[in-house]
Design a protein around this motif. Structure first.
Motif, PDB file in Angstrom:
ATOM      1  N   ASP A   1       0.806  -0.931  -0.038  1.00 50.54           N
ATOM      2  CA  ASP A   1      -0.056  -0.124   0.116  1.00 50.54           C
ATOM      3  C   ASP A   1       0.836   1.354   0.044  1.00 50.54           C
TER       4      ASP A   1
ATOM      5  N   PRO B   1       0.529   5.891  -0.960  1.00 47.31           N
ATOM      6  CA  PRO B   1       0.002   6.960  -1.702  1.00 47.31           C
ATOM      7  C   PRO B   1       0.579   6.960  -3.373  1.00 47.31           C
ATOM      8  N   SER B   2      -0.074   7.935  -4.033  1.00 53.04           N
ATOM      9  CA  SER B   2      -0.063   7.925  -5.461  1.00 53.04           C
ATOM     10  C   SER B   2       1.400   8.346  -5.788  1.00 53.04           C
TER      11      SER B   2
ATOM     12  N   LYS C   1       4.421   1.873  -6.115  1.00 48.27           N
ATOM     13  CA  LYS C   1       3.512   0.607  -5.893  1.00 48.27           C
ATOM     14  C   LYS C   1       3.531  -0.361  -7.033  1.00 48.27           C
TER      15      LYS C   1
ATOM     16  N   SER D   1      -9.988   8.357  -7.241  1.00 47.35           N
ATOM     17  CA  SER D   1      -9.951   8.984  -5.930  1.00 47.35           C
ATOM     18  C   SER D   1     -11.287   9.370  -5.496  1.00 47.35           C
TER      19      SER D   1
ATOM     20  N   ARG E   1      -4.306   0.785  -1.814  1.00 48.82           N
ATOM     21  CA  ARG E   1      -4.305   1.754  -0.831  1.00 48.82           C
ATOM     22  C   ARG E   1      -4.804   1.221   0.522  1.00 48.82           C
ATOM     23  N   ASP E   2      -5.826   0.256   0.353  1.00 51.22           N
ATOM     24  CA  ASP E   2      -6.217  -0.505   1.740  1.00 51.22           C
ATOM     25  C   ASP E   2      -6.213  -2.015   1.567  1.00 51.22           C
TER      26      ASP E   2
ATOM     27  N   THR F   1       6.144   4.993   0.835  1.00 50.45           N
ATOM     28  CA  THR F   1       5.946   6.238   0.874  1.00 50.45           C
ATOM     29  C   THR F   1       7.225   6.912   0.257  1.00 50.45           C
TER      30      THR F   1
ATOM     31  N   ASP G   1      -3.524  13.211  -1.329  1.00 47.42           N
ATOM     32  CA  ASP G   1      -3.125  12.748  -0.253  1.00 47.42           C
ATOM     33  C   ASP G   1      -4.056  13.108   0.877  1.00 47.42           C
TER      34      ASP G   1
ATOM     35  N   ASP H   1      -7.504  11.269   0.369  1.00 46.95           N
ATOM     36  CA  ASP H   1      -7.292   9.893   0.600  1.00 46.95           C
ATOM     37  C   ASP H   1      -7.297   9.386   1.949  1.00 46.95           C
TER      38      ASP H   1
ATOM     39  N   LEU I   1      -6.518   6.322   3.672  1.00 44.51           N
ATOM     40  CA  LEU I   1      -5.116   5.747   3.473  1.00 44.51           C
ATOM     41  C   LEU I   1      -4.291   5.811   4.696  1.00 44.51           C
TER      42      LEU I   1
END
Length: 226
Positions: free
Chosen positions: A13, A15-16, A20, A105, A135-136, A152, A186, A189, A197
């Motif tokens: 997981d 953030p954008s 990932k 989003s 993200r989850d 991150t 961010d 989310d 997130l």
């Protein structure tokens, strides 16, 4: 009678722009496991909704769209990005735009849309194992996963990565604009009521700022194969 062996899952997981997608694909290749790009599912529904001319704030219409959209992943001929087919159309390039990201989003905050996609995501858990990128994944979809990572990086670093990716695709973007969009996403989310997130309590945090891709892959593989 022997007990069934649970299919192992590694959740990644973050953030954008945290890396990932690239890291998940490379780790899945190394492990020989299946790959789930959950973000692509939300982008695909957002794309399908846009193609149908739907208002993304129309909860019922977007939920019906999530329930009926056909999404299929297939390997690319060049071994790079996995191709994403939405209702039979190869929408891979469209799904990587910031417009598709913003749509994803927006609809990801709708509980009924998230529920419509839960079963689809759970269906990816098949032998020999699954690398789930999103993200989850570690907090909501696969809370029982044996291996969890939260990637991150600074907003400035993530903006630079997206800028490079989008410029290579010939798209007109500005670095400052991308950083503002990333920071806004961010905040959106992290503050949403449904599946915000955040790292799973048992996730290994990896800050990829300034870290070569090979080093990040090695760190993530070490979580699965200490």
């Amino acid at each position: 009678m022997s007990r069934p062996v649970t299919v192992p899952v590694l959740t990644i997981d973050g953030p954008s722009g945290s890396g990932k997608g690239t890291i998940s694909r490379l780790v899945a290749e190394q492990l020989g496991w299946r790959l789930l790009d959950s973000g692509a599912l939300y982008r695909a529904v957002g794309y399908a909704a846009g193609a149908a001319g739907l208002d993304l704030s129309d909860v019922e219409a977007v939920t019906r769209c999530a329930q009926s959209t056909r999404i299929r992943f297939q390997p690319s001929a060049d071994g790079h990005d996995t191709r994403v087919l939405v209702n039979g159309h190869d929408a891979t390039d469209e799904l990587r735009t910031e417009t598709a990201g913003a749509a994803a989003s927006a609809i990801a905050s709708i509980p009924t849309v998230r529920q419509a996609l839960v079963d689809m995501q759970l269906g990816f858990r098949k032998a020999p194992g699954l690398v789930a990128d999103g993200r989850d994944m570690g907090t909501v979809i696969f809370p029982d996963a044996a291996h969890k990572v939260f990637l991150t990086a600074s907003a400035a670093e993530r903006a630079k990565r997206r800028y490079k990716q989008l410029k290579e695709k010939g798209l007109s973007v500005t670095l400052s604009g991308l950083q503002r969009e990333i920071e806004a996403r961010d905040a959106r989310d992290a503050s949403r009521a449904v599946a915000p997130l955040k790292p799973a309590a048992d996730a290994v945090l990896v800050d990829t700022t300034g870290m070569p891709i090979a080093d990040v892959v090695a760190k993530v593989l070490a979580v699965v194969r200490p």
